[in-house]
Motif scaffolding. Structure first.
Motif, PDB file in Angstrom:
ATOM      1  N   THR A  14      54.590   6.557  69.339  1.00 17.37           N
ATOM      2  CA  THR A  14      55.722   6.251  68.703  1.00 17.37           C
ATOM      3  C   THR A  14      55.000   5.237  67.803  1.00 17.37           C
ATOM      4  O   THR A  14      53.553   5.200  67.581  1.00 17.37           O
ATOM      5  N   GLY A  15      55.991   4.754  66.604  1.00 15.67           N
ATOM      6  CA  GLY A  15      55.136   4.051  65.294  1.00 15.67           C
ATOM      7  C   GLY A  15      54.813   5.243  64.259  1.00 15.67           C
ATOM      8  O   GLY A  15      53.606   4.714  64.131  1.00 15.67           O
ATOM      9  N   ALA A  16      54.875   6.099  64.087  1.00 18.17           N
ATOM     10  CA  ALA A  16      54.148   7.358  63.381  1.00 18.17           C
ATOM     11  C   ALA A  16      54.469   7.785  62.768  1.00 18.17           C
ATOM     12  O   ALA A  16      53.848   9.022  61.606  1.00 18.17           O
ATOM     13  N   ASN A  17      55.274   7.242  61.564  1.00 18.09           N
ATOM     14  CA  ASN A  17      55.270   7.879  60.338  1.00 18.09           C
ATOM     15  C   ASN A  17      54.535   6.295  59.396  1.00 18.09           C
ATOM     16  O   ASN A  17      54.634   6.431  57.661  1.00 18.09           O
ATOM     17  N   THR A  18      53.635   6.181  59.692  1.00 14.66           N
ATOM     18  CA  THR A  18      52.315   4.721  58.726  1.00 14.66           C
ATOM     19  C   THR A  18      51.287   5.317  59.545  1.00 14.66           C
ATOM     20  O   THR A  18      51.485   5.143  60.508  1.00 14.66           O
ATOM     21  N   GLY A  19      50.401   4.891  59.110  1.00 18.42           N
ATOM     22  CA  GLY A  19      49.072   4.792  59.604  1.00 18.42           C
ATOM     23  C   GLY A  19      47.993   5.062  60.050  1.00 18.42           C
ATOM     24  O   GLY A  19      48.213   6.743  60.726  1.00 18.42           O
ATOM     25  N   ILE A  20      48.184   4.929  61.284  1.00 18.10           N
ATOM     26  CA  ILE A  20      46.848   5.476  62.562  1.00 18.10           C
ATOM     27  C   ILE A  20      48.098   6.154  63.054  1.00 18.10           C
ATOM     28  O   ILE A  20      47.659   7.559  63.713  1.00 18.10           O
ATOM     29  N   GLY A  21      49.461   6.042  63.767  1.00 18.90           N
ATOM     30  CA  GLY A  21      50.046   6.911  64.204  1.00 18.90           C
ATOM     31  C   GLY A  21      50.686   8.122  63.036  1.00 18.90           C
ATOM     32  O   GLY A  21      50.587   8.450  64.132  1.00 18.90           O
ATOM     33  N   LYS A  22      50.800   8.029  62.427  1.00 15.47           N
ATOM     34  CA  LYS A  22      50.832   9.083  61.362  1.00 15.47           C
ATOM     35  C   LYS A  22      49.911  10.041  61.335  1.00 15.47           C
ATOM     36  O   LYS A  22      50.154  11.437  61.882  1.00 15.47           O
ATOM     37  N   ALA A  23      48.287   9.674  61.289  1.00 11.86           N
ATOM     38  CA  ALA A  23      47.716   9.962  61.118  1.00 11.86           C
ATOM     39  C   ALA A  23      47.095  10.886  62.733  1.00 11.86           C
ATOM     40  O   ALA A  23      46.933  12.200  62.609  1.00 11.86           O
ATOM     41  N   ILE A  24      47.784  10.675  63.670  1.00 13.56           N
ATOM     42  CA  ILE A  24      47.654  11.099  65.218  1.00 13.56           C
ATOM     43  C   ILE A  24      48.493  12.211  65.126  1.00 13.56           C
ATOM     44  O   ILE A  24      48.181  13.298  66.001  1.00 13.56           O
ATOM     45  N   ALA A  25      49.895  11.748  65.010  1.00 15.54           N
ATOM     46  CA  ALA A  25      50.819  12.835  64.845  1.00 15.54           C
ATOM     47  C   ALA A  25      50.909  13.890  64.015  1.00 15.54           C
ATOM     48  O   ALA A  25      50.710  15.630  64.468  1.00 15.54           O
ATOM     49  N   GLU A  26      50.216  14.087  62.720  1.00 15.14           N
ATOM     50  CA  GLU A  26      50.211  15.325  61.782  1.00 15.14           C
ATOM     51  C   GLU A  26      48.804  15.545  62.492  1.00 15.14           C
ATOM     52  O   GLU A  26      48.291  17.391  62.541  1.00 15.14           O
ATOM     53  N   GLU A  27      47.379  14.725  63.071  1.00 15.62           N
ATOM     54  CA  GLU A  27      46.429  15.767  63.893  1.00 15.62           C
ATOM     55  C   GLU A  27      46.684  16.946  65.114  1.00 15.62           C
ATOM     56  O   GLU A  27      46.542  17.783  65.178  1.00 15.62           O
ATOM     57  N   LEU A  28      47.719  15.871  66.268  1.00 19.79           N
ATOM     58  CA  LEU A  28      48.274  16.972  67.245  1.00 19.79           C
ATOM     59  C   LEU A  28      48.884  17.992  66.991  1.00 19.79           C
ATOM     60  O   LEU A  28      48.790  19.139  66.954  1.00 19.79           O
ATOM     61  N   ALA A  29      49.554  18.328  65.623  1.00 23.82           N
ATOM     62  CA  ALA A  29      50.327  19.259  65.579  1.00 23.82           C
ATOM     63  C   ALA A  29      49.586  20.431  64.726  1.00 23.82           C
ATOM     64  O   ALA A  29      49.521  21.154  64.513  1.00 23.82           O
ATOM     65  N   LYS A  30      48.445  19.773  64.046  1.00 23.50           N
ATOM     66  CA  LYS A  30      47.526  21.055  63.625  1.00 23.50           C
ATOM     67  C   LYS A  30      47.070  21.386  65.088  1.00 23.50           C
ATOM     68  O   LYS A  30      46.524  22.776  64.349  1.00 23.50           O
ATOM     69  N   ARG A  31      46.461  20.672  65.288  1.00 20.21           N
ATOM     70  CA  ARG A  31      45.936  21.235  66.912  1.00 20.21           C
ATOM     71  C   ARG A  31      47.317  22.337  68.117  1.00 20.21           C
ATOM     72  O   ARG A  31      46.632  22.343  69.026  1.00 20.21           O
ATOM     73  N   GLY A  32      48.051  22.023  67.109  1.00 22.83           N
ATOM     74  CA  GLY A  32      49.116  23.650  67.896  1.00 22.83           C
ATOM     75  C   GLY A  32      50.243  22.492  69.133  1.00 22.83           C
ATOM     76  O   GLY A  32      51.390  23.262  69.333  1.00 22.83           O
ATOM     77  N   ALA A  33      50.878  21.022  69.304  1.00 22.55           N
ATOM     78  CA  ALA A  33      51.515  20.240  70.281  1.00 22.55           C
ATOM     79  C   ALA A  33      52.708  20.267  68.307  1.00 22.55           C
ATOM     80  O   ALA A  33      52.795  20.603  68.007  1.00 22.55           O
ATOM     81  N   LYS A  34      53.619  19.933  69.762  1.00 23.05           N
ATOM     82  CA  LYS A  34      54.668  20.039  68.829  1.00 23.05           C
ATOM     83  C   LYS A  34      54.796  18.348  69.349  1.00 23.05           C
ATOM     84  O   LYS A  34      54.914  17.639  70.044  1.00 23.05           O
ATOM     85  N   VAL A  35      55.349  17.443  68.182  1.00 21.65           N
ATOM     86  CA  VAL A  35      55.255  16.501  67.908  1.00 21.65           C
ATOM     87  C   VAL A  35      56.616  15.712  67.875  1.00 21.65           C
ATOM     88  O   VAL A  35      56.910  15.902  67.026  1.00 21.65           O
ATOM     89  N   VAL A  36      56.786  14.895  68.312  1.00 17.08           N
ATOM     90  CA  VAL A  36      58.101  13.968  68.371  1.00 17.08           C
ATOM     91  C   VAL A  36      57.825  12.313  67.566  1.00 17.08           C
ATOM     92  O   VAL A  36      56.643  11.613  68.208  1.00 17.08           O
ATOM     93  N   VAL A  37      58.406  12.297  66.326  1.00 16.98           N
ATOM     94  CA  VAL A  37      57.214  10.842  65.584  1.00 16.98           C
ATOM     95  C   VAL A  37      58.707   9.796  65.901  1.00 16.98           C
ATOM     96  O   VAL A  37      59.689  10.307  65.171  1.00 16.98           O
ATOM     97  N   ASN A  38      58.668   9.156  66.184  1.00 19.62           N
ATOM     98  CA  ASN A  38      59.102   7.510  66.016  1.00 19.62           C
ATOM     99  C   ASN A  38      58.791   6.839  65.210  1.00 19.62           C
ATOM    100  O   ASN A  38      57.738   6.776  64.784  1.00 19.62           O
ATOM    101  N   TYR A  39      59.705   5.965  64.891  1.00 23.46           N
ATOM    102  CA  TYR A  39      59.698   5.245  63.696  1.00 23.46           C
ATOM    103  C   TYR A  39      60.960   4.416  64.044  1.00 23.46           C
ATOM    104  O   TYR A  39      61.980   5.136  64.354  1.00 23.46           O
ATOM    105  N   ARG A  40      60.833   3.525  62.804  1.00 24.23           N
ATOM    106  CA  ARG A  40      61.608   2.447  63.531  1.00 24.23           C
ATOM    107  C   ARG A  40      62.320   2.273  62.242  1.00 24.23           C
ATOM    108  O   ARG A  40      63.423   2.065  61.732  1.00 24.23           O
ATOM    109  N   SER A  41      61.544   2.395  60.433  1.00 22.02           N
ATOM    110  CA  SER A  41      62.299   2.042  59.374  1.00 22.02           C
ATOM    111  C   SER A  41      61.728   3.280  58.774  1.00 22.02           C
ATOM    112  O   SER A  41      60.269   3.869  58.846  1.00 22.02           O
TER     113      SER A  41
END
Length: 258
Positions: A14-41
């Motif tokens: 959640t809250g994943a298109n900026t800051g820490i959330g963005k870095a986490i989403a990108e890292e999980l994807a890099k490690r092979g996970a299919k990632v749902v990137v939640n964002y509000r704006s």
């Protein structure tokens, strides 16, 4: 070659298109996970993220929702399951602060901070856990908390209160969910170089003061928090639950040495 130890897993951040959330989403994807990137704006930021993840060989999709509205939060979980078939990792990352004291926090400020930081984490946990139990096989719930779940920050009272609540959410729900094979861990960053700390980055006096208070002498980069999240999501963290891991450069243990 990067080890894809999360291959076959499905994650929501959640809250994943900026800051820490963005870095986490990108890292999980890099490690092979299919990632749902939640964002509000800012859907354009999400589109750029997803394009970059796919260009690097990963898999991701966007899910616009205000996580303080529970029907929208449930819809993010439903979207993950309908698109990818299951949910294995839930990262409750969305957060904000008002930097106001107990004397000047308005009811509106209070509600906004508690809704985003605590309510969304509580029900994100509930919705994710119900899906994980339904599908079987356990899962990982990760809350991006803060050193301020335990360490006071005067003039940011509602934020500290919300993170203290997240601490007890993880401790209590982690015990409740353990029989289902669902682990629950808080990651508590210290100061991180993200937009929420832009006031420090743009003021050398404040930044020098902050750096001097951190034993490692600097703010963290978002990637340094993301790597902790990837570890917590992995099989290597299978026996860690109902607790917090702090990634703070030692700031909680710093002392003037008087």
């Amino acid at each position: 070659m990067v080890e894809q130890f999360l291959s076959g897993k499905v994650a929501i951040v959640t809250g994943a298109n900026t800051g820490i959330g963005k870095a986490i989403a990108e890292e999980l994807a890099k490690r092979g996970a299919k990632v749902v990137v939640n964002y509000r704006s800012h859907p354009e930021r999400t589109d750029e993220m997803i394009s970059a993840i796919k260009a690097a060989g990963g898999e991701a999709m966007g899910a616009q929702a205000d996580v303080t509205h529970l029907d929208q939060l449930q819809a993010v979980v439903d979207q993950a399951v309908s698109s990818y078939g299951r949910l294995d990792i839930m990262v409750n990352n969305a957060g904000l602060e008002t930097r106001t004291s107990v004397l000047d926090t308005s009811p509106e400020d209070y509600d906004r901070v508690l809704d985003v930081n605590l309510k969304s984490a509580f029900f994100g946990t509930q919705f994710a856990a119900k899906q994980m139990i339904k599908q079987g096989g356990g899962g990982r719930i990760i809350n991006i908390s803060s050193v301020h779940e335990d360490w006071p920050m005067p003039n940011n009272t509602a934020y500290c209160l919300s993170k203290g609540g997240v601490r007890m959410l993880t401790r209590t729900a982690g015990v409740e969910l353990a029989p289902h094979g669902i682990t629950m861990v808080n990651i508590g960053p210290g100061a991180v170089d993200t937009p929420i700390n832009a006031s420090y980055a743009g003021n050398k006096t404040l930044l020098d003061k902050l750096d001097a208070a951190i034993p490692l002498g600097r703010m963290a980069e978002p990637q340094e928090i993301a790597s902790v999240a990837a570890f917590v999501a992995s099989d290597g963290a299978s026996y860690i639950t109902a607790t917090s891991i702090f990634a703070d450069g030692g700031i909680m243990q710093s002392s003037p040495g008087l």
